[in-house]
Scaffold this active site. Structure first.
Site, PDB file in Angstrom:
ATOM      1  N   GLN A  21      -3.797  -4.402   1.776  1.00  0.00           N
ATOM      2  CA  GLN A  21      -4.147  -5.281   3.237  1.00  0.00           C
ATOM      3  C   GLN A  21      -4.783  -5.823   2.616  1.00  0.00           C
ATOM      4  OE1 GLN A  21      -5.507  -2.741   6.228  1.00  0.00           O
ATOM      5  NE2 GLN A  21      -5.407  -4.633   8.163  1.00  0.00           N
ATOM      6  N   HIS A  26      -0.835  -6.112  11.519  1.00  0.00           N
ATOM      7  CA  HIS A  26       0.412  -7.322  11.108  1.00  0.00           C
ATOM      8  C   HIS A  26       1.355  -6.154  10.439  1.00  0.00           C
ATOM      9  CE1 HIS A  26      -2.195  -7.748   8.163  1.00  0.00           C
ATOM     10  NE2 HIS A  26      -1.017  -7.772   7.322  1.00  0.00           N
TER      11      HIS A  26
END
Ligand code: AMP
Ligand code: ZN
Length: 114
Positions: free
Chosen positions: A94, A100
């Site tokens: 990440q 997201h």
């Protein structure tokens, strides 16, 4: 404090190729696409990642999935298939601390991912 990149994109202070927007979420093309279709779906509300989700975010997370259906149709991968990915933390890679969902498609995707 440093501004959050995806908050800036959601607020249109940084340019992006927005492909969908409603009152809760924004979807835009990934700047480094990993497949012919690579869209990111984000909530307008800042949530740093999966581990920061709260009970009150249930509907918002569900909404992100429902929006993914429409985007899959818009990008012509609804029938042939697509992948939704949410990376959480360093081992998953990440890179942006604003939750997201990646929508990937347009080619055969390998499994397991690297
Ligand atoms: P992740 O590794 O799951 O945190 O994914 C972050 C994604 O954001 C990567 O696929 C990047 O290519 C993408 N990204 C980073 N900066 C931008 C930007 N300015 N516009 C669009 N996508 C971006
Ligand atoms: Zn943010």
């Amino acid at each position: 404090m440093e501004k959050c990149l995806f908050c800036e994109i959601a607020e249109k202070r940084i340019d992006s190729k927005i492909v969908y927007e409603d009152e809760k979420v924004v979807a835009f093309k990934d700047i480094y696409p990993q497949a012919p279709v690579h869209v990111l779906i984000i909530p307008k509300k800042h949530i740093s990642g999966v581990t920061s989700l709260e009970e009150g975010d249930r509907e918002l997370v569900g909404h992100m999935f429902i929006v993914s259906q429409q985007l899959a149709k818009d990008f012509s991968v609804y029938q042939c298939g697509f992948r939704l990915i949410v990376n959480s933390g360093p081992d998953a890679g990440q890179a942006v601390d604003h939750i997201h969902m990646h929508l990937l498609g347009g080619r055969t995707l390998q499994w397991p991912p690297g």
